[in-house]
Design a protein around this motif. Structure first.
Motif, PDB file in Angstrom:
ATOM      1  N   TYR A 214       0.809  -1.211   0.000  1.00  0.00           N
ATOM      2  CA  TYR A 214       0.000   0.000   0.000  1.00  0.00           C
ATOM      3  C   TYR A 214       0.851   1.275   0.000  1.00  0.00           C
ATOM      4  O   TYR A 214       0.330   2.384  -0.109  1.00  0.00           O
ATOM      5  CB  TYR A 214      -0.941   0.013   1.209  1.00  0.00           C
ATOM      6  N   ALA A 215       2.169   1.103   0.148  1.00  0.00           N
ATOM      7  CA  ALA A 215       3.052   2.272   0.268  1.00  0.00           C
ATOM      8  C   ALA A 215       2.932   3.219  -0.926  1.00  0.00           C
ATOM      9  O   ALA A 215       2.882   4.448  -0.761  1.00  0.00           O
ATOM     10  CB  ALA A 215       4.492   1.820   0.438  1.00  0.00           C
ATOM     11  N   GLN A 216       2.877   2.668  -2.129  1.00  0.00           N
ATOM     12  CA  GLN A 216       2.801   3.517  -3.316  1.00  0.00           C
ATOM     13  C   GLN A 216       1.508   4.315  -3.354  1.00  0.00           C
ATOM     14  O   GLN A 216       1.502   5.485  -3.727  1.00  0.00           O
ATOM     15  CB  GLN A 216       2.929   2.651  -4.583  1.00  0.00           C
ATOM     16  N   ARG A 217       0.424   3.680  -2.938  1.00  0.00           N
ATOM     17  CA  ARG A 217      -0.867   4.396  -2.913  1.00  0.00           C
ATOM     18  C   ARG A 217      -0.816   5.547  -1.908  1.00  0.00           C
ATOM     19  O   ARG A 217      -1.344   6.627  -2.175  1.00  0.00           O
ATOM     20  CB  ARG A 217      -1.976   3.409  -2.563  1.00  0.00           C
ATOM     21  N   PHE A 218      -0.176   5.319  -0.780  1.00  0.00           N
ATOM     22  CA  PHE A 218      -0.012   6.402   0.197  1.00  0.00           C
ATOM     23  C   PHE A 218       0.793   7.560  -0.401  1.00  0.00           C
ATOM     24  O   PHE A 218       0.429   8.731  -0.255  1.00  0.00           O
ATOM     25  CB  PHE A 218       0.690   5.883   1.455  1.00  0.00           C
ATOM     26  N   LYS A 219       1.881   7.219  -1.066  1.00  0.00           N
ATOM     27  CA  LYS A 219       2.742   8.255  -1.660  1.00  0.00           C
ATOM     28  C   LYS A 219       1.979   9.057  -2.713  1.00  0.00           C
ATOM     29  O   LYS A 219       2.100  10.284  -2.778  1.00  0.00           O
ATOM     30  CB  LYS A 219       3.982   7.607  -2.278  1.00  0.00           C
ATOM     31  N   GLU A 220       1.205   8.363  -3.537  1.00  0.00           N
ATOM     32  CA  GLU A 220       0.437   9.042  -4.584  1.00  0.00           C
ATOM     33  C   GLU A 220      -0.591   9.999  -3.987  1.00  0.00           C
ATOM     34  O   GLU A 220      -0.950  11.006  -4.596  1.00  0.00           O
ATOM     35  CB  GLU A 220      -0.255   8.005  -5.469  1.00  0.00           C
ATOM     36  N   ALA A 221      -1.057   9.665  -2.773  1.00  0.00           N
ATOM     37  CA  ALA A 221      -2.048  10.515  -2.107  1.00  0.00           C
ATOM     38  C   ALA A 221      -1.398  11.674  -1.363  1.00  0.00           C
ATOM     39  O   ALA A 221      -2.098  12.547  -0.840  1.00  0.00           O
ATOM     40  CB  ALA A 221      -2.883   9.681  -1.147  1.00  0.00           C
ATOM     41  N   GLY A 222      -0.054  11.680  -1.296  1.00  0.00           N
ATOM     42  CA  GLY A 222       0.653  12.780  -0.663  1.00  0.00           C
ATOM     43  C   GLY A 222       1.209  12.494   0.717  1.00  0.00           C
ATOM     44  O   GLY A 222       1.670  13.410   1.409  1.00  0.00           O
ATOM     45  N   ALA A 223       1.195  11.236   1.131  1.00  0.00           N
ATOM     46  CA  ALA A 223       1.720  10.884   2.451  1.00  0.00           C
ATOM     47  C   ALA A 223       3.240  10.764   2.419  1.00  0.00           C
ATOM     48  O   ALA A 223       3.825  10.404   1.393  1.00  0.00           O
ATOM     49  CB  ALA A 223       1.113   9.572   2.935  1.00  0.00           C
ATOM     50  N   GLN A 224       3.853  11.052   3.545  1.00  0.00           N
ATOM     51  CA  GLN A 224       5.266  10.755   3.745  1.00  0.00           C
ATOM     52  C   GLN A 224       5.341   9.318   4.243  1.00  0.00           C
ATOM     53  O   GLN A 224       4.747   8.980   5.272  1.00  0.00           O
ATOM     54  CB  GLN A 224       5.860  11.705   4.791  1.00  0.00           C
ATOM     55  N   VAL A 225       6.021   8.446   3.527  1.00  0.00           N
ATOM     56  CA  VAL A 225       6.107   7.035   3.914  1.00  0.00           C
ATOM     57  C   VAL A 225       7.521   6.726   4.387  1.00  0.00           C
ATOM     58  O   VAL A 225       8.499   6.967   3.674  1.00  0.00           O
ATOM     59  CB  VAL A 225       5.729   6.106   2.743  1.00  0.00           C
ATOM     60  N   ILE A 226       7.616   6.189   5.589  1.00  0.00           N
ATOM     61  CA  ILE A 226       8.905   5.809   6.176  1.00  0.00           C
ATOM     62  C   ILE A 226       8.941   4.286   6.262  1.00  0.00           C
ATOM     63  O   ILE A 226       8.059   3.668   6.858  1.00  0.00           O
ATOM     64  CB  ILE A 226       9.081   6.428   7.577  1.00  0.00           C
ATOM     65  N   ASN A 227       9.952   3.694   5.642  1.00  0.00           N
ATOM     66  CA  ASN A 227      10.064   2.235   5.614  1.00  0.00           C
ATOM     67  C   ASN A 227      10.595   1.713   6.945  1.00  0.00           C
ATOM     68  O   ASN A 227      11.777   1.384   7.088  1.00  0.00           O
ATOM     69  CB  ASN A 227      10.978   1.800   4.470  1.00  0.00           C
ATOM     70  N   SER A 228       9.719   1.649   7.916  1.00  0.00           N
ATOM     71  CA  SER A 228      10.121   1.174   9.235  1.00  0.00           C
ATOM     72  C   SER A 228       8.902   0.667   9.998  1.00  0.00           C
ATOM     73  O   SER A 228       7.869   1.341  10.042  1.00  0.00           O
ATOM     74  CB  SER A 228      10.799   2.293  10.033  1.00  0.00           C
ATOM     75  N   HIS A 229       9.033  -0.517  10.574  1.00  0.00           N
ATOM     76  CA  HIS A 229       7.995  -1.119  11.407  1.00  0.00           C
ATOM     77  C   HIS A 229       8.699  -2.032  12.404  1.00  0.00           C
ATOM     78  O   HIS A 229       9.656  -2.717  12.043  1.00  0.00           O
ATOM     79  CB  HIS A 229       7.005  -1.919  10.559  1.00  0.00           C
ATOM     80  N   PRO A 230       8.280  -2.053  13.671  1.00  0.00           N
ATOM     81  CA  PRO A 230       8.978  -2.905  14.643  1.00  0.00           C
ATOM     82  C   PRO A 230       8.872  -4.382  14.295  1.00  0.00           C
ATOM     83  O   PRO A 230       7.816  -4.860  13.874  1.00  0.00           O
ATOM     84  CB  PRO A 230       8.257  -2.597  15.963  1.00  0.00           C
ATOM     85  N   ASN A 231       9.979  -5.095  14.483  1.00  0.00           N
ATOM     86  CA  ASN A 231      10.009  -6.535  14.228  1.00  0.00           C
ATOM     87  C   ASN A 231       9.717  -7.347  15.475  1.00  0.00           C
ATOM     88  O   ASN A 231       9.473  -8.550  15.401  1.00  0.00           O
ATOM     89  CB  ASN A 231      11.375  -6.934  13.661  1.00  0.00           C
ATOM     90  N   ASN A 232       9.748  -6.696  16.626  1.00  0.00           N
ATOM     91  CA  ASN A 232       9.425  -7.337  17.890  1.00  0.00           C
ATOM     92  C   ASN A 232       8.973  -6.251  18.862  1.00  0.00           C
ATOM     93  O   ASN A 232       8.889  -5.083  18.493  1.00  0.00           O
ATOM     94  CB  ASN A 232      10.630  -8.119  18.437  1.00  0.00           C
ATOM     95  N   LYS A 233       8.701  -6.625  20.112  1.00  0.00           N
ATOM     96  CA  LYS A 233       8.189  -5.656  21.079  1.00  0.00           C
ATOM     97  C   LYS A 233       9.291  -4.905  21.824  1.00  0.00           C
ATOM     98  O   LYS A 233       9.007  -4.135  22.738  1.00  0.00           O
ATOM     99  CB  LYS A 233       7.245  -6.360  22.060  1.00  0.00           C
ATOM    100  N   ASN A 234      10.514  -5.141  21.416  1.00  0.00           N
ATOM    101  CA  ASN A 234      11.634  -4.390  21.999  1.00  0.00           C
ATOM    102  C   ASN A 234      12.604  -4.003  20.898  1.00  0.00           C
ATOM    103  O   ASN A 234      13.774  -4.385  20.899  1.00  0.00           O
ATOM    104  CB  ASN A 234      12.332  -5.221  23.081  1.00  0.00           C
ATOM    105  N   ASP A 235      12.095  -3.236  19.947  1.00  0.00           N
ATOM    106  CA  ASP A 235      12.872  -2.845  18.774  1.00  0.00           C
ATOM    107  C   ASP A 235      13.426  -1.425  18.985  1.00  0.00           C
ATOM    108  O   ASP A 235      12.759  -0.430  18.713  1.00  0.00           O
ATOM    109  CB  ASP A 235      11.987  -2.904  17.531  1.00  0.00           C
ATOM    110  N   ILE A 236      14.638  -1.353  19.475  1.00  0.00           N
ATOM    111  CA  ILE A 236      15.241  -0.059  19.819  1.00  0.00           C
ATOM    112  C   ILE A 236      15.429   0.815  18.584  1.00  0.00           C
ATOM    113  O   ILE A 236      15.174   2.027  18.607  1.00  0.00           O
ATOM    114  CB  ILE A 236      16.577  -0.276  20.540  1.00  0.00           C
ATOM    115  N   ASP A 237      15.869   0.202  17.488  1.00  0.00           N
ATOM    116  CA  ASP A 237      16.091   0.981  16.258  1.00  0.00           C
ATOM    117  C   ASP A 237      14.792   1.639  15.788  1.00  0.00           C
ATOM    118  O   ASP A 237      14.795   2.803  15.358  1.00  0.00           O
ATOM    119  CB  ASP A 237      16.642   0.084  15.151  1.00  0.00           C
ATOM    120  N   PHE A 238      13.695   0.888  15.866  1.00  0.00           N
ATOM    121  CA  PHE A 238      12.409   1.470  15.464  1.00  0.00           C
ATOM    122  C   PHE A 238      12.033   2.627  16.381  1.00  0.00           C
ATOM    123  O   PHE A 238      11.557   3.668  15.912  1.00  0.00           O
ATOM    124  CB  PHE A 238      11.300   0.413  15.487  1.00  0.00           C
TER     125      PHE A 238
END
Length: 365
Positions: free
Chosen positions: A46-70
């Motif tokens: 869905y990222a491309q559809r968000f971008k086309e609508a004008g959203a800022q899309v950041i490629n980041s989502h937590p991989n676990n419940k203690n994701d410090i980098d995220f």
């Protein structure tokens, strides 16, 4: 005139069909002039559809419940985009997000679309829904909200009941599968259930209901999904005389086309589900629902107006409802139209967007 909102949403948008009602909320908020930043998986469809609508899309989502980098990236995004509201849609996002926003003035929203498993003595609940930093919990049905209301220490002012609305135009292009594929007559009353088999779906009670139908009734049931034809289910059918009335299709990528071919969607769920998306889709396609009377589902249909509601774990009542519509095709036609009208009037996307916008403004003000 109100200032545009600055919203950041964290969710899993890798599947276009499953997340469409949620994603379209934010796309329509973008169209209304609000600023939306989306954090999701890099491979999100869905990222491309968000971008086309004008959203800022950041490629980041937590991989676990203690994701410090995220958490570092989320905090950075909130500060760089001067975010007013963050909305977390799953457990990984919520647990990490609530730790990331410490010391920031941003408002925090969580989402809950499942009934049950809400207990004040569960310590994990205080890492999410009962965390003092949470400003709002969006419940997608009153049934979900009621589970929280039962708890002694929940701030009930946080609870916001907002359905995930649909748009009937999404379903207009769907064409029905040909009945000839399954060797079915145009006069056969077709029942359908689409799910991946789990105990909570109550499929065994649907099959028991099939055993209560008259053997000479021209009725067929299509079970669409994985692991429907397990030994337990086959054994139930073997005890009756209607095993020939049940067709196991397995997983089908064209499930909505099969639903469109049918007359009635039968849902015999036992617990857990809120407002079942598969039934909303069926109703949007003009298919009459027969649903079990469990929290959340009760908001899906008005009995005898936009569907029939039966007690859960009651195969005889389910069979009686099926026969009622088999014998009364005029009522069936009324319920089909009533189902679409119910979605149009009570579960449409525009109502959802307005409710989200109203809630967000209340939070920031």
């Amino acid at each position: 005139m109100k200032e545009p909102l600055r919203i950041l949403v964290v969710s899993d948008y890798r599947s276009t069909h499953t997340v469409r009602p949620e994603a379209e909320i934010f796309i329509r908020l973008l169209k209304k002039g609000h600023q939306v930043t989306v954090m999701t998986y890099a491979e999100a469809k869905y990222a491309q559809r968000f971008k086309e609508a004008g959203a800022q899309v950041i490629n980041s989502h937590p991989n676990n419940k203690n994701d410090i980098d995220f958490r570092i990236e989320l905090r950075k995004a909130i500060q760089e985009h001067d975010i007013q509201i963050v909305h977390f849609y799953n457990s990984k996002a919520s647990v990490n997000g609530l730790r990331a926003v410490r010391g920031l003035k941003v408002k925090v929203c969580l989402y809950r679309g499942f009934t049950g498993h809400v207990h004040w003595y569960d310590p994990t609940l205080y890492m999410k829904y009962m965390h003092p930093r949470v400003n709002a919990i969006v419940c997608n049905s009153q049934g979900v909200a009621n589970e929280f209301i039962k708890q002694p220490f929940i701030d009930k002012k946080r609870l916001k009941v907002i359905h995930k609305g649909h748009d009937l135009s999404w379903y207009a292009p769907i064409k029905p599968t040909s009945r000839q594929e399954f060797g079915l007559s145009k006069d056969t009353l077709l029942l359908v259930n689409v799910a991946n088999n789990r105990k909570m779906k109550g499929i065994k009670y649907l099959l028991k209901a099939m055993n209560h139908l008259p053997t000479d009734a021209d009725i067929k049931l299509l079970l669409v999904g994985r692991e429907m034809d397990i030994d337990e289910h086959l054994a139930i059918l073997e005890k009756g005389s209607n095993s020939d009335k049940v067709i196991f299709t397995g997983f089908r990528s064209d499930a909505l086309s099969i639903v469109k071919m049918c007359d009635i969607f039968v849902l015999t769920s036992l617990w857990g589900e809120s407002i079942t998306k598969a039934v909303i889709e069926a109703m949007s396609l003009g298919i009459a629902p027969i649903i079990s009377d469990i929290p959340g589902n009760r908001e899906l249909a008005i009995d005898a107006t936009s569907g029939l509601v039966v007690p859960r774990k009651d195969p005889k009542s389910t069979a009686k409802a099926i026969i009622r519509l088999y014998d009364d095709r005029h009522l069936l036609a009324q319920l089909k139209e009533g189902a679409k009208q119910h979605i149009r009037d009570h579960l449409n996307i525009e109502q959802t967007v307005e409710a989200y916008e109203r809630m967000y403004y209340q939070l920031v003000n």
